[in-house]
Design a protein around this motif. Structure first.
Motif, short mmCIF file in Angstrom:
data_model
loop_
_atom_site.label_atom_id
_atom_site.label_comp_id
_atom_site.label_asym_id
_atom_site.label_seq_id
_atom_site.Cartn_x
_atom_site.Cartn_y
_atom_site.Cartn_z
N GLY A 287 0.93 -1.37 -0.13
CA GLY A 287 0.09 -0.17 0.11
C GLY A 287 0.76 1.17 0.09
N GLN A 288 0.51 2.14 -0.62
CA GLN A 288 1.23 3.52 -0.65
C GLN A 288 0.20 4.57 -0.04
OE1 GLN A 288 4.33 3.47 -2.19
NE2 GLN A 288 4.46 5.59 -1.07
N GLY A 289 0.71 5.39 0.88
CA GLY A 289 0.04 6.42 1.39
C GLY A 289 0.50 7.68 1.70
N GLN A 290 0.00 8.88 2.00
CA GLN A 290 0.97 9.86 1.93
C GLN A 290 1.89 9.96 2.93
OE1 GLN A 290 -1.78 13.11 3.19
NE2 GLN A 290 -1.99 13.89 1.09
N ASP A 291 1.97 9.11 4.13
CA ASP A 291 3.13 8.98 5.10
C ASP A 291 4.16 7.76 4.67
OD1 ASP A 291 1.59 11.00 6.33
OD2 ASP A 291 0.71 9.59 7.68
N GLY A 292 3.87 7.19 3.61
CA GLY A 292 4.77 6.20 3.24
C GLY A 292 4.15 4.65 2.78
N SER A 293 4.74 3.82 2.34
CA SER A 293 4.44 2.68 2.10
C SER A 293 4.28 1.73 3.33
CB SER A 293 5.24 1.95 0.89
OG SER A 293 6.52 1.38 1.40
N ILE A 294 3.20 0.62 3.01
CA ILE A 294 2.85 -0.34 3.91
C ILE A 294 3.11 -1.83 3.28
CG2 ILE A 294 0.44 0.20 3.46
CD1 ILE A 294 1.56 -0.59 7.00
N ASP A 295 3.74 -2.59 4.03
CA ASP A 295 3.96 -3.86 3.50
C ASP A 295 2.84 -4.84 3.68
OD1 ASP A 295 6.60 -3.33 2.57
OD2 ASP A 295 7.41 -3.94 4.71
N MET A 296 2.76 -6.04 2.84
CA MET A 296 1.68 -6.95 3.31
C MET A 296 1.89 -7.35 4.49
SD MET A 296 1.40 -10.46 0.98
CE MET A 296 3.42 -10.77 0.94
N GLY A 297 0.93 -7.58 5.17
CA GLY A 297 1.04 -7.79 6.54
C GLY A 297 0.77 -7.08 7.62
N GLN A 342 -11.68 3.33 2.78
CA GLN A 342 -12.42 2.81 3.87
C GLN A 342 -11.52 1.98 4.80
OE1 GLN A 342 -15.46 0.56 2.16
NE2 GLN A 342 -16.72 2.46 1.89
N THR A 343 -11.71 1.78 5.99
CA THR A 343 -10.96 0.93 6.86
C THR A 343 -11.32 -0.40 6.39
OG1 THR A 343 -12.97 1.16 8.57
CG2 THR A 343 -10.74 2.48 8.79
N GLY A 344 -10.75 -1.44 6.79
CA GLY A 344 -11.03 -2.92 6.45
C GLY A 344 -9.87 -3.69 6.19
N THR A 345 -10.02 -4.97 6.02
CA THR A 345 -8.97 -6.05 5.67
C THR A 345 -9.03 -5.95 4.33
OG1 THR A 345 -9.19 -6.89 7.96
CG2 THR A 345 -8.23 -8.21 6.38
N TYR A 346 -7.94 -5.97 3.70
CA TYR A 346 -7.70 -5.93 2.22
C TYR A 346 -6.70 -7.05 1.96
CZ TYR A 346 -10.10 -1.51 2.00
OH TYR A 346 -10.99 -0.53 1.90
N ARG A 347 -7.09 -7.92 0.95
CA ARG A 347 -6.28 -9.11 0.68
C ARG A 347 -6.39 -9.67 -0.75
NH1 ARG A 347 -8.47 -13.94 0.65
NH2 ARG A 347 -10.66 -14.23 1.82
N VAL A 348 -5.30 -10.27 -1.27
CA VAL A 348 -5.49 -10.82 -2.76
C VAL A 348 -5.56 -12.23 -3.01
CG1 VAL A 348 -4.36 -10.41 -4.77
CG2 VAL A 348 -4.30 -8.75 -3.14
N GLU A 349 -6.48 -12.75 -3.72
CA GLU A 349 -6.41 -14.12 -4.18
C GLU A 349 -6.20 -14.01 -5.74
OE1 GLU A 349 -10.42 -15.56 -3.24
OE2 GLU A 349 -10.16 -15.51 -1.20
N ILE A 350 -5.36 -14.95 -6.29
CA ILE A 350 -5.36 -15.18 -7.61
C ILE A 350 -5.59 -16.35 -8.18
CG2 ILE A 350 -3.65 -14.68 -9.71
CD1 ILE A 350 -2.26 -12.85 -8.27
N LEU A 366 -2.31 -16.68 -2.63
CA LEU A 366 -3.08 -16.15 -1.45
C LEU A 366 -2.41 -15.21 -0.71
CD1 LEU A 366 -5.90 -16.37 0.24
CD2 LEU A 366 -4.62 -17.92 1.59
N SER A 367 -2.46 -13.93 -0.97
CA SER A 367 -1.52 -12.79 -0.01
C SER A 367 -2.19 -13.07 1.49
CB SER A 367 -1.86 -11.62 -0.63
OG SER A 367 -2.98 -11.08 -0.13
N ASN A 368 -1.24 -12.29 2.04
CA ASN A 368 -1.76 -11.88 3.49
C ASN A 368 -2.21 -10.46 3.38
OD1 ASN A 368 -1.66 -13.73 5.67
ND2 ASN A 368 0.36 -14.12 5.00
N PRO A 369 -3.07 -10.13 4.42
CA PRO A 369 -3.80 -8.97 4.21
C PRO A 369 -2.95 -7.70 4.63
CG PRO A 369 -4.83 -10.38 5.75
CD PRO A 369 -3.67 -10.97 5.68
N ILE A 370 -3.51 -6.55 4.36
CA ILE A 370 -3.06 -5.26 4.93
C ILE A 370 -4.26 -4.67 5.54
CG2 ILE A 370 -2.60 -2.62 4.20
CD1 ILE A 370 -0.88 -3.80 1.66
N PHE A 371 -3.93 -4.37 6.70
CA PHE A 371 -5.25 -4.14 7.45
C PHE A 371 -5.15 -2.33 7.67
CE2 PHE A 371 -3.25 -8.02 8.83
CZ PHE A 371 -4.50 -8.71 9.04
N ILE A 372 -6.45 -1.83 7.28
CA ILE A 372 -6.37 -0.35 7.45
C ILE A 372 -7.57 -0.12 8.69
CG2 ILE A 372 -6.95 1.96 6.46
CD1 ILE A 372 -6.64 0.43 3.59
N ARG A 373 -7.00 0.41 9.77
CA ARG A 373 -7.88 0.41 11.02
C ARG A 373 -7.65 1.94 11.46
NH1 ARG A 373 -9.02 -4.22 10.08
NH2 ARG A 373 -8.61 -6.27 11.31
#
Ligand SMILES: [Zn+2]
Ligand SMILES: [Zn+2]
Length: 375
Positions: A287-297, A342-350, A366-373
């Motif tokens: 994830g890429q936000g204004q304050d920097g990037s966030i890794d999977m998990g 929106q806040t939530g648990t985001y993950r990827v399935e291919i 199957l990825s692990n999630p990025i959690f937006i809280r």
């Protein structure tokens, strides 16, 4: 009269045999080996196996022989999880073996089912038989825990969340027990193309995914593809793998390497993949936000967050981005950006759309999630 009946039975048997040979020959020839990976090898993406039994519990091979198999498949690590609270013999076998990192956790039989403890320092006393207490003791010993095969014969009885870090999403223990009958017609293929029977058995892990999404609403918890290998190590190792993402190359020193791998797994910096179907190397989700990037998990409060997905190149696939278990985007593209507001648990399935022996509704990656809280 009897002779004619006999002849008819022989003809029917022969007909059946020919049909069977044609069908298995078709299976054998149709699925050649998976296409080679298009991604360049990357020392920051290491590949290994989680949940393996050796002769220290009910496995059929010694850790040395298992390391041989892992080395033959160019794996970077594998994690023994012999039964015990913990299994002290298994823990003592840790180290580098033929260039492969042999790690040992333990699979504990506790009151709620089977709980895997990983990354802990060897305790002086056995861990408790009570799930919550064992999880606390393992955490105190610098380790973490994964709920094993929650819907297998030994299933998990859900109770208070005790800080578990993970839950198994696919477990061959569950699959083999439930689908043994389906395996019978393809049994003769095992010596010829061992990966085909394993891939044929994989199914969409609906129940586990649902439960995982439910748990993630409250706690960050990571999903694991579990080999639960007792035998058939080769085919299982080629099928269910963890791809762990590191910040720097794996250290040569064993203690440092062990710490590095467990630290990444504990933070959910890994994705699961069925590599026997197609090589998954190069998949990324961040994830890429204004304050920097966030890794999977990772967990963040940054909103909006631009979620980025990089699918392995040159393969027909369907990429699904999910929020709290709901599909919010579905595409066949290789590079995907999605603005999460929106806040939530985001993950990827291919899902693979290439012809492989694996059923198309089993997640290839199957990825692990990025959690937006909320803060
Ligand atoms: Zn078990
Ligand atoms: Zn097991």
């Amino acid at each position: 009269m009897i002779r004619r009946k006999k002849q008819r039975i022989i003809k029917l048997t022969l007909g059946f045999l020919i049909l069977y040979l044609l069908w298995s020959g078709f299976l054998f020839l149709r699925y050649s080996s998976p296409k080679p990976s298009h991604a360049a090898p990357n020392p920051l993406e290491i590949v290994g196996i989680y949940h393996v039994h050796s002769t220290f519990s009910d496995g059929t091979k010694t850790p040395e022989k298992i390391a041989n198999i892992a080395a033959g498949q160019d794996l970077d690590f594998f994690i023994l999880t012999d039964h015990g609270r913990p299994n002290f013999d298994s823990l003592a076998s840790e180290g580098w073996q033929q260039g492969v990192l042999l790690l040992a956790g333990s699979e504990l039989s506790v009151n709620r089912g089977h709980l895997v403890g990983l990354g802990f320092e060897t305790p002086l006393q056995p861990f408790s038989q009570t799930a919550e207490l064992a999880a606390a003791q393992i955490a105190q010993a610098q380790g973490f825990t994964v709920i094993a095969h929650p819907y297998s014969k030994v299933h998990w009885t859900w109770g208070k969340y005790a800080g578990y870090s993970g839950i198994e999403i696919i477990s061959t223990d569950t699959i083999l027990r439930k689908n043994f009958i389906r395996l019978l017609p393809i049994l003769p293929l095992i010596p010829l193309k061992p990966r085909i029977p394993v891939l044929k058995l994989l199914q969409h892990p609906s129940r586990n995914l649902r439960k995982w999404d439910e748990l993630c609403r409250e706690f960050p918890i990571y999903g694991f593809y579990s080999c639960d290998a007792h035998l058939w190590y080769g085919p299982l190792f080629s099928s269910l793998r963890l791809h762990v993402l590191l910040d720097s190359a794996l250290p040569e020193d064993f203690t440092e390497a062990r710490k590095t791998v467990y630290a990444a797994i504990k933070r959910g910096r890994f994705f699961n993949a069925v590599d026997a179907a197609a090589p998954s190397q190069g998949f990324r989700f961040w994830g890429q936000g204004q304050d920097g990037s966030i890794d999977m998990g990772g967990t963040t409060s940054q909103l909006p967050l631009l979620l980025q997905i990089q699918a392995p190149p040159a393969l027909a696939r369907e990429v699904r981005l999910l929020q709290d278990g709901r599909i919010i985007q579905c595409t066949t593209e290789e590079r995907i950006s999605f603005e999460a507001t929106q806040t939530g648990t985001y993950r990827v399935e291919i899902y693979l759309r290439e012809p492989t022996p694996m059923t198309q509704d089993c997640p290839w990656i199957l990825s692990n999630p990025i959690f937006i809280r909320k803060n």
